[in-house]
Design an enzyme around this catalytic site. Structure first.
Site, PDB file in Angstrom:
ATOM      1  N   CYS A 262      27.267 -17.376  14.822  1.00 46.52           N
ATOM      2  CA  CYS A 262      26.867 -17.180  16.806  1.00 46.52           C
ATOM      3  C   CYS A 262      25.821 -18.187  16.896  1.00 46.52           C
ATOM      4  CB  CYS A 262      27.180 -16.014  17.218  1.00 46.52           C
ATOM      5  SG  CYS A 262      27.223 -16.313  18.564  1.00 46.52           S
TER       6      CYS A 262
ATOM      7  N   ARG B 248      31.959 -18.158  29.582  1.00 45.34           N
ATOM      8  CA  ARG B 248      30.918 -17.553  28.555  1.00 45.34           C
ATOM      9  C   ARG B 248      32.377 -17.337  27.774  1.00 45.34           C
ATOM     10  NH1 ARG B 248      26.747 -15.592  26.452  1.00 45.34           N
ATOM     11  NH2 ARG B 248      26.675 -14.124  24.690  1.00 45.34           N
TER      12      ARG B 248
ATOM     13  N   HIS C 149      32.613 -13.170  14.991  1.00 41.92           N
ATOM     14  CA  HIS C 149      32.394 -11.820  14.232  1.00 41.92           C
ATOM     15  C   HIS C 149      32.982 -10.994  14.711  1.00 41.92           C
ATOM     16  CE1 HIS C 149      31.684 -11.154  18.917  1.00 41.92           C
ATOM     17  NE2 HIS C 149      30.988 -12.525  18.744  1.00 41.92           N
TER      18      HIS C 149
END
Lengths: 445, 246
Positions: free
Chosen positions: B98, B132, B197
């Site tokens: 990330c 997002r 993740h």
């Protein structure tokens, strides 16, 4: 027309709740609220007429339910009529649910005590402005839901800005909270001194690296109590404020002694929920109780009678087994729970990843499941993410042969109740929606 | 003849600042999977102000963090840029997740304000997006068997690859690097970046082993076969997440 819809929705709420009670005895924590808001979308704006004294909202990452519960327990103990959304249903529908079930056309209440999700606070204030806002803390929780921690702080700030007469009661030990409502009058609570007098181990959950909300440099600490809470300061001058309600706390294995110093005098309280995080919840509620002018003896009585609501540390006996249920929902809270978990009991961990749990289960790796590595009994894992939890336990040092995976929650509980010897203890650690599901479990009968 | 124990040395970059999505779990997974095979692993935390010696480390790990922390790390990484390029050229393995992945590229361009500089290990750049991306991801890589990689993404930056830097995988479910070209993550030499993740490595044990093998081969300059482990639990978790609802 609006008024007619409002009365209609009240009526619908009563009928629906009767129906729900007849059908399955559960209180349907948000369903009624959902219907009410469908019938009357501005339902909440009519509700302010039914309260005589104050509307109190409680928000923050951890401890909302306990703190709001304690506050209403204090108010009720002082003979006040209170509406409180006590099932931890803290989105708009949950608030509408609680209010619609209680409100009657000619009845007035003294207080509303409303627990609100951080992200829904602005929304709530659009309809129902508050007199008091108490903020418990701002931890890393359900990150995926709101983006990041700073976003959450901004959302709360927006809510405060919408509500000019709001009085703020803030946790002065939390650097993310103190700065909220920049130029408002604020009342702070916080601990001057924390003494841990139990044999519990110190958590090695990753320390939140907190930057100063004013100048963005890393904060320094004269003392750090728990995650980012403590006596912080920064070279730019930002620091922990003087607290109007400051306390000293001694944490024992199963209770805490909290001494509170105020302008009105010093008072000592005993509180039966374990851990420093609960002592913070108690201090928050005590501070608001004293601020509203209630008597310290009555506050103590309310602390005594307070039952950890909705399983946040629920004890029950099922088919001869002592069962302890404790909610886990983020790394800091979970590590605190794991630190004190009974390693002679049979542990069941239930992990869901619904919206209200946080859909990202990364946090399991920031919680100290290593505390369980010396356990003798098998550990059972359940819920939608049982398999992720099994992997987490394996890497925490637990032999795979000691981990059983039973994804269905009811099956997992039945299995434990049926396979264990009588007198064997059970500890259940569910996430939020798993806990909700457990309220309706057939095994409870 | 007694066999000497294998060893790798891992640098965990800025764990105090970039640790937001259970990144500790990634390092723990590398550590456990080495130790279960009797491979010694030495983990060194690199913090702000520490000089990185590329002679020492075979494996570098860097996680994700919030904006402020990422800015601080970006500044510090400029000082360590040459060391990390030396490391890359010597074949060292690096994994960035990330925010750490973004810093492996050339820069991150926010909507307003100055570019956040990366260190250009990967020929990639990131620009702020309007949306997002939050959800479960399944992607396929050519580097491992099984090919699937699973994880959870949560980013608004859009990353684009160029030159010799190739995607780590192609998304089947989820947005990946930029939601347009289906790519997910990146690889150049032994430098890897990904938006996954959850944490990434525990639920992708085959990929963890692939990285461990590369790190050992860098250290010993020889082909090394890893001992097989019982991955029943990890693979169950992995399979349960394949094409999980976004």
């Amino acid at each position: 027309m609006g008024k007619i819809k409002f009365y209609l929705s009240i009526l619908a709420a009563k009928v629906l709740s009767l129906l729900i009670i007849t059908i399955n005895r559960s209180s349907g924590t948000s369903f009624v609220g959902l219907v009410v808001l469908k019938i009357c979308p501005d339902f909440l704006s009519y509700c302010s007429k039914y309260v005589k004294k104050e509307i109190i909202t409680v928000t923050g990452t951890n401890g909302k339910t306990t703190t709001a519960g304690l506050i209403s327990s204090i108010l009720e103990g002082n003979g006040q009529k209170v509406i409180h959304n006590e099932k931890g249903a803290n989105m708009l529908t949950g608030v509408a649910n609680a209010l619609s079930l209680e409100i009657m056309p000619f009845k007035r209440f003294d207080y509303y005590v409303l627990e609100s999700d951080e992200a829904y606070l602005t929304n709530l204030y659009d309809f129902l402005p508050s007199d008091y806002l108490l903020i418990t803390n701002l931890f890393r929780d359900q990150l995926d839901r709101y983006g990041e921690l700073d976003t959450t702080a901004k959302k709360i700030q927006e809510a405060i800005d919408k509500n000019p007469k709001l009085k703020l009661i803030l946790n002065g030990d939390d650097p993310m909270v103190t700065n909220l409502g920049t130029d408002r009058d604020k009342i702070f609570f916080g601990f001057d001194k924390v003494e841990i007098i139990s044999n519990s181990i110190v958590s090695h959950a990753p320390i939140e690296n907190v930057n100063c909300p004013v100048c963005k440099e890393a904060l320094k600490y004269a003392e750090r109590f728990f995650a980012q809470q403590g006596h912080y300061y920064c070279d730019c001058g930002y620091r922990r404020p003087q607290c109007e309600y400051s306390g000293d706390v001694k944490i024992f294995d199963d209770y805490s002694i909290i001494k509170v110093y105020t302008l009105k005098g010093d008072f000592e309280f005993k509180f039966g929920l374990i851990g420093l995080y609960n002592a913070y919840n108690a201090l928050a509620a005590i501070s608001l109780g004293l601020e509203l002018g209630y008597d310290e003896n009555k506050i103590q009585a309310a602390l005594n009678s307070y039952q950890a609501i909705f399983g946040r540390a629920e004890k029950l006996t099922l088919r001869g087994h002592q069962v302890l249920i404790q909610l886990i929902k983020n790394p800091t809270g979970a590590s605190e729970v794991l630190k004190t978990v009974d390693l002679t009991s049979n542990i069941l961990i239930i992990i869901n990843d619904n919206y209200a749990d946080g859909r990202d289960v990364s946090w399991l790796w920031d919680a100290d499941f290593e505390f369980l590595k010396d356990i003798k009994n098998k550990i059972t894992v359940s819920g939608d993410r049982a398999k992720d939890m099994a992997v987490r336990l394996k890497y925490a040092g637990i032999e795979p042969s000691k981990i059983s995976i039973i994804p269905q929650i009811d099956d997992a509980i039945e299995y434990l109740l049926n396979s264990l010897d009588i007198n064997e203890k059970i500890t259940i650690l569910p996430t939020y929606t798993a806990l909700l599901k457990m309220q309706r479990g057939k095994w409870r009968e | 003849m007694t066999e000497t124990r294998l060893k790798i040395s891992l640098a965990h970059l800025y764990p105090e600042l970039l640790n937001i999505y259970g990144d500790f779990g990634n390092v723990l997974t590398i550590k456990q999977r080495c130790e279960w095979r009797n491979i010694d692993i030495e983990i060194t935390n690199i913090n702000i102000g520490d000089k990185i010696d590329p002679e020492i480390f075979d494996f570098y790990f860097i996680g994700g963090g919030q904006d402020k922390q990422q800015i601080e790390v970006s500044r510090e990484l400029q000082l360590q840029k040459n060391a990390l390029h030396d490391a890359m050229n010597s074949g060292a393995v690096a994994l960035g997740i990330c925010g750490g992945y973004q810093l492996f590229g050339h820069y991150y361009q926010p909507h307003n304000g100055a570019r956040l500089l990366g260190i250009g290990l990967l020929d990639a750049y990131t620009v702020a997006g309007d949306k997002r991306f939050i959800g479960n991801v399944t992607a396929k890589t050519e580097f491992t068997v099984p090919k699937t990689l699973v994880g959870f993404e949560n980013h608004s930056g859009l990353t684009y690859l160029q030159g010799d830097t190739k995607p780590l995988a192609m998304v089947e479910t989820g947005a990946g690097n930029n939601s347009r070209d289906k790519t997910e993550g990146a690889r150049f030499k032994n430098i890897f970046g990904t938006y996954l993740h959850g944490p990434f490595l525990p639920k992708n044990p085959h990929f963890t082993d692939f990285l461990i093998k590369l790190a050992l081969e860098k250290r010993y300059r020889d082909n090394i076969e890893l001992q097989k482990l019982n991955d029943e639990l990890e693979l169950q978790a992995h399979i349960s997440l394949i094409n999980k609802l976004y």
